[in-house]
Design an enzyme around this catalytic site. Structure first.
Site, PDB file in Angstrom:
ATOM      1  N   MET A  18       1.872   6.623   0.065  1.00 51.46           N
ATOM      2  CA  MET A  18       0.668   7.041   0.585  1.00 51.46           C
ATOM      3  C   MET A  18       0.242   6.067   1.803  1.00 51.46           C
ATOM      4  O   MET A  18       0.536   4.843   1.438  1.00 51.46           O
ATOM      5  CB  MET A  18      -0.467   7.569  -0.196  1.00 51.46           C
ATOM      6  CG  MET A  18      -0.254   8.595  -1.245  1.00 51.46           C
ATOM      7  SD  MET A  18      -1.659   9.299  -2.254  1.00 51.46           S
ATOM      8  CE  MET A  18      -2.721   9.657  -0.814  1.00 51.46           C
ATOM      9  N   PHE A  19      -0.146   6.351   2.877  1.00 50.28           N
ATOM     10  CA  PHE A  19      -0.745   5.318   4.031  1.00 50.28           C
ATOM     11  C   PHE A  19       0.550   4.728   4.707  1.00 50.28           C
ATOM     12  O   PHE A  19       0.090   3.795   5.522  1.00 50.28           O
ATOM     13  CB  PHE A  19      -1.980   4.362   3.413  1.00 50.28           C
ATOM     14  CG  PHE A  19      -2.709   5.114   2.404  1.00 50.28           C
ATOM     15  CD1 PHE A  19      -3.842   5.882   3.548  1.00 50.28           C
ATOM     16  CD2 PHE A  19      -2.927   5.040   1.296  1.00 50.28           C
ATOM     17  CE1 PHE A  19      -4.865   6.291   2.628  1.00 50.28           C
ATOM     18  CE2 PHE A  19      -4.037   5.686   0.586  1.00 50.28           C
ATOM     19  CZ  PHE A  19      -4.917   6.243   1.326  1.00 50.28           C
ATOM     20  N   ASP A 100       5.260  18.719   6.750  1.00 51.76           N
ATOM     21  CA  ASP A 100       4.363  17.571   6.187  1.00 51.76           C
ATOM     22  C   ASP A 100       4.266  17.805   4.704  1.00 51.76           C
ATOM     23  O   ASP A 100       4.075  18.995   4.251  1.00 51.76           O
ATOM     24  CB  ASP A 100       3.190  17.325   6.688  1.00 51.76           C
ATOM     25  CG  ASP A 100       2.652  15.845   6.783  1.00 51.76           C
ATOM     26  OD1 ASP A 100       3.720  14.885   6.408  1.00 51.76           O
ATOM     27  OD2 ASP A 100       1.522  15.356   6.739  1.00 51.76           O
ATOM     28  N   GLU A 101       3.967  16.545   3.745  1.00 48.51           N
ATOM     29  CA  GLU A 101       3.937  16.617   2.482  1.00 48.51           C
ATOM     30  C   GLU A 101       4.744  17.783   1.745  1.00 48.51           C
ATOM     31  O   GLU A 101       4.636  18.507   0.846  1.00 48.51           O
ATOM     32  CB  GLU A 101       2.344  17.549   2.253  1.00 48.51           C
ATOM     33  CG  GLU A 101       1.345  16.660   2.718  1.00 48.51           C
ATOM     34  CD  GLU A 101       0.977  15.395   1.996  1.00 48.51           C
ATOM     35  OE1 GLU A 101       1.317  14.970   1.005  1.00 48.51           O
ATOM     36  OE2 GLU A 101      -0.087  15.069   2.158  1.00 48.51           O
ATOM     37  N   HIS A 198       1.955  -5.406  -7.590  1.00 45.72           N
ATOM     38  CA  HIS A 198       0.466  -5.067  -7.921  1.00 45.72           C
ATOM     39  C   HIS A 198       0.416  -3.323  -8.319  1.00 45.72           C
ATOM     40  O   HIS A 198      -1.025  -3.073  -8.238  1.00 45.72           O
ATOM     41  CB  HIS A 198      -0.280  -5.457  -6.678  1.00 45.72           C
ATOM     42  CG  HIS A 198      -0.529  -6.957  -6.597  1.00 45.72           C
ATOM     43  ND1 HIS A 198      -0.016  -7.699  -5.592  1.00 45.72           N
ATOM     44  CD2 HIS A 198      -0.994  -7.678  -7.411  1.00 45.72           C
ATOM     45  CE1 HIS A 198      -0.166  -8.747  -5.699  1.00 45.72           C
ATOM     46  NE2 HIS A 198      -0.782  -8.875  -6.818  1.00 45.72           N
TER      47      HIS A 198
HETATM   48  P1  ADP Z   1       1.020   9.132   5.199  1.00 43.23           P
HETATM   49  O1  ADP Z   1       1.441  10.238   5.745  1.00 43.23           O
HETATM   50  O2  ADP Z   1       2.438   8.212   4.610  1.00 43.23           O
HETATM   51  O3  ADP Z   1      -0.011   9.076   4.099  1.00 43.23           O
HETATM   52  P2  ADP Z   1      -0.524   8.598   7.493  1.00 43.23           P
HETATM   53  O4  ADP Z   1       0.231   8.798   8.634  1.00 43.23           O
HETATM   54  O5  ADP Z   1      -1.535   9.726   7.081  1.00 43.23           O
HETATM   55  O6  ADP Z   1       0.391   8.027   6.250  1.00 43.23           O
HETATM   56  O7  ADP Z   1      -1.568   7.430   7.749  1.00 43.23           O
HETATM   57  C1  ADP Z   1      -1.065   6.082   8.155  1.00 43.23           C
HETATM   58  C2  ADP Z   1      -2.274   5.403   8.429  1.00 43.23           C
HETATM   59  O8  ADP Z   1      -3.152   5.161   7.408  1.00 43.23           O
HETATM   60  C3  ADP Z   1      -2.288   3.935   9.174  1.00 43.23           C
HETATM   61  O9  ADP Z   1      -1.815   3.802  10.475  1.00 43.23           O
HETATM   62  C4  ADP Z   1      -3.509   3.167   8.927  1.00 43.23           C
HETATM   63  O10 ADP Z   1      -4.215   3.732   9.993  1.00 43.23           O
HETATM   64  C5  ADP Z   1      -4.094   4.051   7.459  1.00 43.23           C
HETATM   65  N1  ADP Z   1      -4.098   3.091   6.243  1.00 43.23           N
HETATM   66  C6  ADP Z   1      -4.794   3.075   5.423  1.00 43.23           C
HETATM   67  N2  ADP Z   1      -4.742   2.229   4.271  1.00 43.23           N
HETATM   68  C7  ADP Z   1      -3.364   1.557   4.635  1.00 43.23           C
HETATM   69  C8  ADP Z   1      -2.689   0.614   4.071  1.00 43.23           C
HETATM   70  N3  ADP Z   1      -2.938  -0.021   2.822  1.00 43.23           N
HETATM   71  N4  ADP Z   1      -1.269   0.330   4.963  1.00 43.23           N
HETATM   72  C9  ADP Z   1      -1.369   0.955   5.999  1.00 43.23           C
HETATM   73  N5  ADP Z   1      -1.729   1.757   6.665  1.00 43.23           N
HETATM   74  C10 ADP Z   1      -3.037   2.167   6.037  1.00 43.23           C
END
Ligand code: ADP
Length: 203
Positions: A18-19, A100-101, A198
């Site tokens: 995630m993120f 997505d997802e 972690h």
């Molecule tokens: P995913 O689809 O992989 O969950 P998203 O594309 O929705 O990711 O979101 C990526 C964004 O999340 C990054 O550009 C940043 O703004 C935000 N973000 C929040 N926490 C983190 C983190 N720990 N590391 C990197 N990005 C993060």
């Protein structure tokens, strides 16, 4: 006659915790295709039992239009009704299909993605490779093995700043237990990106 001069159907998968920017990367690829006048259709799993218009949104706030679906069959029906996908290509299949997802759909998405790629569609799938226990997520390994390209993204560990490959699940602020159900209704839970060191799972 094929409508599109683009014959190179293939399967691209974007994974990571995630993120890590999976949705951002999907949106980036899809947006470029739209600019190049490709016909694009994006899907994502519906959180409820409805089939409806929605959007894929990244955590940073970028969006792209999408259809919420209840499963792989909804996608198949939307794209071609009862017609086999291979014979649909010239008429109505998009040039690019994004999902997505994808880990929240069902394993029938694998044969669907392969059929679309065989029919000439560029298929871009984004999803989690690992669950909160850092175990392979459902059918994702089988999808990754069949893809022409796999991009594995990292986030930033919220504890130390190292590249994060895992999703830390917290329930009431505490690391979730290994045997906690993947979907917990009504619990106060949250997620953080963490590195190998972690990431905590209590047994
Ligand atoms: P995913 O689809 O992989 O969950 P998203 O594309 O929705 O990711 O979101 C990526 C964004 O999340 C990054 O550009 C940043 O703004 C935000 N973000 C929040 N926490 C983190 C983190 N720990 N590391 C990197 N990005 C993060």
């Amino acid at each position: 006659m094929l409508k599109s001069p683009y014959h190179g159907g293939h399967l691209e998968v974007i994974v990571g915790p995630m993120f890590s920017g999976k949705s951002e990367e999907l949106i980036r690829r899809v947006t470029r295709a739209v600019i190049a006048r490709q016909r694009v259709q994006v899907f994502k799993p519906a959180l409820d039992n409805r089939y409806h218009e929605t959007a894929v949104a990244s955590h940073a706030g970028r969006t792209v239009q999408a259809l919420a679906v209840r499963g792989a069959q909804d996608i198949r029906t939307h794209l071609s009704g009862d017609t086999p996908l291979l014979s649909t290509r010239g008429d109505s299949l998009p040039d690019v299909v994004g999902i997505d997802e994808v880990q929240f759909l069902d394993a029938a998405v694998i044969p669907l993605a392969l059929e679309l790629a065989d029919a000439g569609v560029r298929v871009i799938l984004a999803g989690l490779d690992l669950d909160f226990r850092a175990e392979p997520f459902g059918f994702m390994p089988a999808l990754l093995a069949r893809a022409e390209s796999v991009e594995k993204l990292t986030a930033i560990c919220t504890v130390c700043g190292a590249p994060a490959t895992r999703s830390q699940r917290l329930i009431g602020g505490q690391p979730a237990r290994f045997d906690d159900p993947v979907v917990l209704v009504g619990a106060l839970e949250s997620y953080e990106a963490r590195c190998r060191v972690h990431h905590e799972v209590h047994h």
